[in-house]
Design an enzyme around this catalytic site. Sequence first.
Site, PDB file in Angstrom:
ATOM      1  N   LYS A 196      -9.241  -3.344  12.851  1.00 33.12           N
ATOM      2  CA  LYS A 196      -8.261  -3.257  11.813  1.00 33.12           C
ATOM      3  C   LYS A 196      -7.570  -1.692  12.017  1.00 33.12           C
ATOM      4  CE  LYS A 196      -8.501  -5.593   7.821  1.00 33.12           C
ATOM      5  NZ  LYS A 196      -7.795  -6.238   7.384  1.00 33.12           N
ATOM      6  N   ASP A 223      -2.210  -7.586   6.489  1.00 34.32           N
ATOM      7  CA  ASP A 223      -3.167  -7.357   5.555  1.00 34.32           C
ATOM      8  C   ASP A 223      -2.301  -6.627   3.994  1.00 34.32           C
ATOM      9  OD1 ASP A 223      -6.708  -7.357   4.439  1.00 34.32           O
ATOM     10  OD2 ASP A 223      -5.303  -5.264   3.989  1.00 34.32           O
TER      11      ASP A 223
HETATM   12  P1  NDP Z   1      -0.632  -8.461  -0.836  1.00 29.16           P
HETATM   13  O1  NDP Z   1      -0.155  -6.499  -0.279  1.00 29.16           O
HETATM   14  O2  NDP Z   1       0.416  -9.608  -0.430  1.00 29.16           O
HETATM   15  O3  NDP Z   1      -1.048  -7.827  -1.891  1.00 29.16           O
HETATM   16  C1  NDP Z   1      -2.243  -7.527  -2.082  1.00 29.16           C
HETATM   17  C2  NDP Z   1      -2.069  -7.899  -4.597  1.00 29.16           C
HETATM   18  O4  NDP Z   1      -3.540  -6.527  -4.553  1.00 29.16           O
HETATM   19  C3  NDP Z   1      -0.490  -6.756  -5.345  1.00 29.16           C
HETATM   20  O5  NDP Z   1      -0.879  -7.744  -6.307  1.00 29.16           O
HETATM   21  C4  NDP Z   1      -1.204  -5.714  -4.777  1.00 29.16           C
HETATM   22  O6  NDP Z   1      -0.596  -4.941  -6.391  1.00 29.16           O
HETATM   23  C5  NDP Z   1      -3.125  -5.537  -5.628  1.00 29.16           C
HETATM   24  N1  NDP Z   1      -3.302  -4.345  -5.437  1.00 29.16           N
HETATM   25  C6  NDP Z   1      -2.796  -3.508  -3.749  1.00 29.16           C
HETATM   26  N2  NDP Z   1      -4.171  -2.563  -4.121  1.00 29.16           N
HETATM   27  C7  NDP Z   1      -4.044  -2.177  -5.407  1.00 29.16           C
HETATM   28  C8  NDP Z   1      -4.901  -0.940  -5.991  1.00 29.16           C
HETATM   29  N3  NDP Z   1      -5.628  -0.353  -5.485  1.00 29.16           N
HETATM   30  N4  NDP Z   1      -5.193  -1.521  -7.225  1.00 29.16           N
HETATM   31  C9  NDP Z   1      -5.044  -2.511  -7.840  1.00 29.16           C
HETATM   32  N5  NDP Z   1      -4.377  -4.183  -7.332  1.00 29.16           N
HETATM   33  C10 NDP Z   1      -4.236  -3.414  -6.191  1.00 29.16           C
HETATM   34  O7  NDP Z   1      -2.186  -8.058   0.052  1.00 29.16           O
HETATM   35  P2  NDP Z   1      -3.138  -9.254   0.713  1.00 29.16           P
HETATM   36  O8  NDP Z   1      -2.555 -10.302  -0.169  1.00 29.16           O
HETATM   37  O9  NDP Z   1      -2.612 -10.367   2.095  1.00 29.16           O
HETATM   38  O10 NDP Z   1      -4.642  -9.145   0.069  1.00 29.16           O
HETATM   39  C11 NDP Z   1      -5.058  -8.631  -0.870  1.00 29.16           C
HETATM   40  C12 NDP Z   1      -6.833  -8.279  -0.904  1.00 29.16           C
HETATM   41  O11 NDP Z   1      -6.978  -9.506   0.282  1.00 29.16           O
HETATM   42  C13 NDP Z   1      -7.098  -7.086   0.420  1.00 29.16           C
HETATM   43  O12 NDP Z   1      -8.119  -7.293  -0.069  1.00 29.16           O
HETATM   44  C14 NDP Z   1      -7.105  -7.530   2.034  1.00 29.16           C
HETATM   45  O13 NDP Z   1      -7.705  -7.507   2.625  1.00 29.16           O
HETATM   46  C15 NDP Z   1      -7.779  -8.899   1.717  1.00 29.16           C
HETATM   47  N6  NDP Z   1      -7.749  -9.766   2.629  1.00 29.16           N
HETATM   48  C16 NDP Z   1      -6.398 -10.490   3.748  1.00 29.16           C
HETATM   49  C17 NDP Z   1      -6.269 -11.241   4.292  1.00 29.16           C
HETATM   50  C18 NDP Z   1      -5.314 -11.426   4.432  1.00 29.16           C
HETATM   51  O14 NDP Z   1      -4.433 -13.227   5.172  1.00 29.16           O
HETATM   52  N7  NDP Z   1      -3.495 -11.102   4.083  1.00 29.16           N
HETATM   53  C19 NDP Z   1      -7.097 -12.311   4.592  1.00 29.16           C
HETATM   54  C20 NDP Z   1      -8.745 -11.817   4.021  1.00 29.16           C
HETATM   55  C21 NDP Z   1      -8.554 -10.878   3.042  1.00 29.16           C
HETATM   56  P3  NDP Z   1       0.586  -4.149  -6.151  1.00 29.16           P
HETATM   57  O15 NDP Z   1       1.518  -5.135  -5.758  1.00 29.16           O
HETATM   58  O16 NDP Z   1       0.806  -3.317  -7.868  1.00 29.16           O
HETATM   59  O17 NDP Z   1       0.572  -3.569  -5.156  1.00 29.16           O
HETATM   60  O1  2IT Z   2      -9.311  -9.003   6.434  1.00 32.12           O
HETATM   61  C1  2IT Z   2      -8.987 -10.309   7.053  1.00 32.12           C
HETATM   62  O2  2IT Z   2      -9.586 -10.701   7.239  1.00 32.12           O
HETATM   63  C2  2IT Z   2      -7.287 -10.150   6.958  1.00 32.12           C
HETATM   64  N1  2IT Z   2      -5.940  -9.064   6.843  1.00 32.12           N
HETATM   65  C3  2IT Z   2      -6.395 -10.692   8.073  1.00 32.12           C
HETATM   66  C4  2IT Z   2      -6.419 -10.624   9.895  1.00 32.12           C
HETATM   67  C5  2IT Z   2      -6.427 -11.379  10.633  1.00 32.12           C
HETATM   68  O3  2IT Z   2      -6.302 -11.236  12.019  1.00 32.12           O
HETATM   69  O4  2IT Z   2      -5.759 -12.559  10.523  1.00 32.12           O
END
Ligand code: NDP
Ligand code: 2IT
Length: 445
Positions: free
Chosen positions: A126, A166
């Site tokens: 990561k 992420d």
């Molecule tokens: P994005 O940046 O696309 O979206 C993040 C969302 O979460 C936004 O709505 C953001 O709001 C909110 N958010 C972020 N930080 C905070 C905080 N400290 N408090 C409240 N709200 C918050 O990220 P993703 O959708 O990609 O990721 C979301 C989660 O999923 C994370 O935990 C990530 O690690 C996990 N994840 C992502 C994957 C991926 O493929 N993208 C895969 C597996 C897990 P705001 O706009 O106000 O910051």
């Molecule tokens: O938390 C996760 O699994 C991710 N942000 C996706 C990682 C990836 O390599 O696609």
Amino acid sequence: MKFDAKAFLMAVSQKNTNESEFVQAVEEVILSLEGYLNDNPVYLQDKILERLVEPERVIMFRVPWVDDGGNVQVNRGFRVQFNSAIGPYKGGLRFHPTVNLSILKFLGFEQIFKNSLTGLSLGGGKGGSDFDPRGKTDAEVMRFSQSFMSELYRHIGPNIDVPAGDIGVGSREIGYLFGQYKKLTKDFSGTLTGKGLGWGGSNIRTEATGYGVVYFAEEMLKRVNQSLNGKSILISGSGNVAQFAAEKVMQLGGKVLTMSDSDGVIYAKEGLSEDVLTHVKQIKNLDRGRIKEVAEKYGIEYLVGNNPWMIKADVALPCATQNEISGADARGMVSNGVGLVVEGANMPSTPEAIEVFKENKILFAPGKASNAGGVAVSGLEMSQNSVRLSWSRDEVDEKLKIIMKGIHDQAVKYGAQDGRVDYVVGANIAGFKRVADSILAQGLV
Ligand code: NDP
Ligand code: 2IT
């Protein structure tokens, strides 16, 4: 030899002071492995656990860039190359002001087990930066991303380490990062995933995490003769994972009551419409605005500064960030009738919340199992890049479903007790076993 989990965890915590998120992630894994380790003492040999909690390598670097006003800015960049026992390091990059070593070590550590569960050849890693994309122009994000890659490129490669997105890193950032990687190395390869469809990306990668979460939820419900159809669902977040979890829930006949960002929650008692979801995508992915604007445009109720956990519903899909469900939130959810919690984010439930779910027999899936669809399709993107072919949407979606079912079934295999399934225990054992066996086979490295 009896395994003393408490003593082990005490040592980890003393060695990693000020890394509370990392210690929390280690604790969840170690406590759920305790019984299995005592039944299988082979894994207590050769300090496998001590080696697992130590990253193979941590790279930390300065990221200087110039903002639109001509001022020099300096951020900190990281890549944690945690474990490569089963494949090249693989995991996302997070750009958010809260990013520090503890957060990236927790995410890298979880990624080891998640990637193992996918069945693909992916190690755990990561990275990211404390850069805050909020309020920055495209030009600023580009200059920052180029500077970040100007150091990172030395440490990654299609068979070494393959970053992806992420929080704060989506298709725009991956584009800038890929462009700079290619300029510096002359190499058009699958070194990043989440690429655009025209330049090496995979169908369904954008949707994969959210869709996978919902496929996993359906598998859990199927086991108890239920489905999402007709159920009311709380979703937190409005980014990549939340958007496509919401889309798949709607396709399967569920009602999405909420979405949120760090400022507030939109709440539609009768369920959000497809039009509203389309607008959420527009506001969040293109206009880079706030969820409040969606509430204003459609006259939907908006709850300032709240999370959605106090609302009555059947299912909760936390898709925002770590530790977003406290013990008190979890108790509220239980008294409001929530019977299923499936994590889309990484570690969104605090240990106290997980305890509450357990005590109240709530069906609960940890992110390392239920959100593995994203990295799984990243793995499929790497495969397609290697053979220079691309599979259709239907082909990738079908493979994603099979992988999510496979993860579910492994968690059931190792986590079933008295007719119930502890998905935390099941996922941790199944993920651990493959990595630990590989470490044992490869000698002391
Ligand atoms: P994005 O940046 O696309 O979206 C993040 C969302 O979460 C936004 O709505 C953001 O709001 C909110 N958010 C972020 N930080 C905070 C905080 N400290 N408090 C409240 N709200 C918050 O990220 P993703 O959708 O990609 O990721 C979301 C989660 O999923 C994370 O935990 C990530 O690690 C996990 N994840 C992502 C994957 C991926 O493929 N993208 C895969 C597996 C897990 P705001 O706009 O106000 O910051
Ligand atoms: O938390 C996760 O699994 C991710 N942000 C996706 C990682 C990836 O390599 O696609």
